[in-house]
Design a protein around this motif. Structure first.
Motif, PDB file in Angstrom:
ATOM      1  N   GLU A  66     -32.742  -1.052  10.202  1.00 26.16           N
ATOM      2  CA  GLU A  66     -31.695  -0.840  11.211  1.00 26.16           C
ATOM      3  C   GLU A  66     -31.852   0.512  11.895  1.00 26.16           C
ATOM      4  O   GLU A  66     -31.725   0.629  13.117  1.00 26.16           O
ATOM      5  N   GLU A  67     -32.165   1.545  11.112  1.00 24.34           N
ATOM      6  CA  GLU A  67     -32.329   2.891  11.667  1.00 24.34           C
ATOM      7  C   GLU A  67     -33.516   2.943  12.630  1.00 24.34           C
ATOM      8  O   GLU A  67     -33.445   3.553  13.697  1.00 24.34           O
ATOM      9  N   VAL A  68     -34.609   2.281  12.270  1.00 17.11           N
ATOM     10  CA  VAL A  68     -35.781   2.225  13.146  1.00 17.11           C
ATOM     11  C   VAL A  68     -35.448   1.451  14.415  1.00 17.11           C
ATOM     12  O   VAL A  68     -35.758   1.893  15.527  1.00 17.11           O
ATOM     13  N   ARG A  69     -34.773   0.314  14.269  1.00 14.02           N
ATOM     14  CA  ARG A  69     -34.401  -0.497  15.419  1.00 14.02           C
ATOM     15  C   ARG A  69     -33.513   0.306  16.374  1.00 14.02           C
ATOM     16  O   ARG A  69     -33.723   0.293  17.589  1.00 14.02           O
ATOM     17  N   SER A  73     -34.516   1.399  20.122  1.00 16.34           N
ATOM     18  CA  SER A  73     -33.621   0.951  21.185  1.00 16.34           C
ATOM     19  C   SER A  73     -33.136   2.139  22.023  1.00 16.34           C
ATOM     20  O   SER A  73     -33.116   2.072  23.251  1.00 16.34           O
ATOM     21  N   ASP A  74     -32.757   3.219  21.358  1.00 13.66           N
ATOM     22  CA  ASP A  74     -32.320   4.425  22.072  1.00 13.66           C
ATOM     23  C   ASP A  74     -33.440   4.990  22.940  1.00 13.66           C
ATOM     24  O   ASP A  74     -33.217   5.396  24.083  1.00 13.66           O
ATOM     25  N   ALA A  75     -34.667   5.018  22.409  1.00 16.46           N
ATOM     26  CA  ALA A  75     -35.807   5.554  23.163  1.00 16.46           C
ATOM     27  C   ALA A  75     -36.106   4.685  24.383  1.00 16.46           C
ATOM     28  O   ALA A  75     -36.389   5.197  25.469  1.00 16.46           O
ATOM     29  N   VAL A  76     -36.025   3.372  24.225  1.00 17.62           N
ATOM     30  CA  VAL A  76     -36.272   2.460  25.341  1.00 17.62           C
ATOM     31  C   VAL A  76     -35.214   2.673  26.413  1.00 17.62           C
ATOM     32  O   VAL A  76     -35.518   2.732  27.611  1.00 17.62           O
ATOM     33  N   ALA A  77     -33.969   2.839  25.989  1.00 18.10           N
ATOM     34  CA  ALA A  77     -32.888   3.063  26.943  1.00 18.10           C
ATOM     35  C   ALA A  77     -33.106   4.369  27.706  1.00 18.10           C
ATOM     36  O   ALA A  77     -32.921   4.422  28.928  1.00 18.10           O
ATOM     37  N   GLU A  83     -28.325   3.404  29.869  1.00 15.32           N
ATOM     38  CA  GLU A  83     -27.664   3.782  28.634  1.00 15.32           C
ATOM     39  C   GLU A  83     -27.572   2.604  27.676  1.00 15.32           C
ATOM     40  O   GLU A  83     -27.450   2.764  26.493  1.00 15.32           O
ATOM     41  N   ALA A  84     -27.624   1.390  28.201  1.00 17.94           N
ATOM     42  CA  ALA A  84     -27.513   0.195  27.355  1.00 17.94           C
ATOM     43  C   ALA A  84     -28.898  -0.202  26.865  1.00 17.94           C
ATOM     44  O   ALA A  84     -29.817  -0.347  27.647  1.00 17.94           O
ATOM     45  N   ALA A  85     -29.031  -0.346  25.565  1.00 16.67           N
ATOM     46  CA  ALA A  85     -30.320  -0.758  24.997  1.00 16.67           C
ATOM     47  C   ALA A  85     -30.400  -2.269  24.960  1.00 16.67           C
ATOM     48  O   ALA A  85     -29.398  -2.966  24.836  1.00 16.67           O
ATOM     49  N   ALA A  86     -31.628  -2.772  25.066  1.00 18.14           N
ATOM     50  CA  ALA A  86     -31.818  -4.217  25.060  1.00 18.14           C
ATOM     51  C   ALA A  86     -31.634  -4.774  23.683  1.00 18.14           C
ATOM     52  O   ALA A  86     -31.894  -4.216  22.701  1.00 18.14           O
TER      53      ALA A  86
END
Length: 86
Positions: A66-69, A73-77, A83-86
Protein backbone atom coordinates in the motif's frame (compact mmCIF):
# COMPACT_ATOMS: atom_id res chain seq x y z
CA UNK A 1 46.34 -5.69 -25.23
CA UNK A 2 49.61 -7.12 -24.00
CA UNK A 3 49.45 -10.66 -22.61
CA UNK A 4 51.71 -12.48 -20.19
CA UNK A 5 52.15 -16.23 -20.25
CA UNK A 6 51.60 -18.27 -17.09
CA UNK A 7 51.19 -21.93 -16.21
CA UNK A 8 48.43 -23.30 -14.02
CA UNK A 9 47.32 -26.72 -12.90
CA UNK A 10 43.70 -27.54 -13.63
CA UNK A 11 41.37 -30.40 -12.94
CA UNK A 12 41.04 -32.65 -16.03
CA UNK A 13 37.23 -32.57 -15.79
CA UNK A 14 37.28 -28.75 -15.85
CA UNK A 15 39.57 -28.78 -18.87
CA UNK A 16 37.22 -31.18 -20.68
CA UNK A 17 34.30 -28.82 -20.02
CA UNK A 18 36.36 -25.87 -21.30
CA UNK A 19 37.35 -27.83 -24.41
CA UNK A 20 33.70 -28.66 -25.19
CA UNK A 21 32.56 -25.07 -24.52
CA UNK A 22 35.28 -23.71 -26.80
CA UNK A 23 34.24 -26.06 -29.59
CA UNK A 24 30.56 -25.20 -29.15
CA UNK A 25 31.19 -21.42 -29.06
CA UNK A 26 33.78 -21.45 -31.82
CA UNK A 27 36.50 -19.80 -29.71
CA UNK A 28 39.80 -21.02 -28.36
CA UNK A 29 40.16 -22.75 -25.01
CA UNK A 30 42.61 -19.99 -24.08
CA UNK A 31 39.90 -17.36 -24.64
CA UNK A 32 37.56 -19.10 -22.22
CA UNK A 33 40.35 -19.41 -19.66
CA UNK A 34 41.22 -15.69 -20.08
CA UNK A 35 37.57 -14.81 -19.49
CA UNK A 36 37.58 -16.93 -16.34
CA UNK A 37 40.76 -15.25 -15.09
CA UNK A 38 39.23 -11.83 -15.75
CA UNK A 39 36.06 -12.75 -13.82
CA UNK A 40 38.15 -14.04 -10.90
CA UNK A 41 40.28 -10.89 -10.91
CA UNK A 42 37.25 -8.60 -10.92
CA UNK A 43 35.50 -10.61 -8.19
CA UNK A 44 38.52 -10.19 -5.92
CA UNK A 45 39.36 -6.59 -6.74
CA UNK A 46 39.43 -4.09 -3.89
CA UNK A 47 37.73 -0.92 -5.09
CA UNK A 48 38.99 2.51 -4.03
CA UNK A 49 35.48 3.86 -3.64
CA UNK A 50 32.34 2.24 -2.24
CA UNK A 51 29.76 0.99 -4.70
CA UNK A 52 27.17 3.38 -3.28
CA UNK A 53 28.53 6.85 -2.67
CA UNK A 54 25.34 8.39 -1.33
CA UNK A 55 23.32 7.48 1.71
CA UNK A 56 19.56 7.77 1.44
CA UNK A 57 17.42 8.39 4.45
CA UNK A 58 14.34 6.24 4.46
CA UNK A 59 11.52 5.32 6.78
CA UNK A 60 13.68 2.68 8.50
CA UNK A 61 11.50 -0.20 7.35
CA UNK A 62 10.62 -2.02 4.17
CA UNK A 63 7.54 -0.33 2.71
CA UNK A 64 4.44 -2.43 2.24
CA UNK A 65 2.41 -2.80 -0.94
CA UNK A 66 0.00 0.00 0.00
CA UNK A 67 2.82 2.41 0.88
CA UNK A 68 4.56 1.74 -2.45
CA UNK A 69 1.30 2.11 -4.36
CA UNK A 70 0.60 5.45 -2.63
CA UNK A 71 4.13 6.75 -3.30
CA UNK A 72 3.94 5.81 -6.99
CA UNK A 73 0.47 7.27 -7.30
CA UNK A 74 1.63 10.53 -5.70
CA UNK A 75 4.67 10.70 -8.02
CA UNK A 76 2.51 10.09 -11.11
CA UNK A 77 0.12 12.82 -9.99
CA UNK A 78 3.02 15.26 -9.50
CA UNK A 79 4.52 14.39 -12.90
CA UNK A 80 1.22 14.77 -14.72
CA UNK A 81 0.49 18.06 -12.96
CA UNK A 82 -2.76 16.86 -11.45
CA UNK A 83 -3.53 16.36 -7.81
CA UNK A 84 -5.74 13.30 -8.33
CA UNK A 85 -3.84 10.04 -8.74
CA UNK A 86 -5.05 7.37 -11.11
Amino acid sequence: MSMKRTNVYADPEDLAIIKEAARRRGVSEAEIIRQGIHLAAMANRVWDEPLFSRVYEGPGHTPGKEEVRDAVSDAVARESGSEAAA
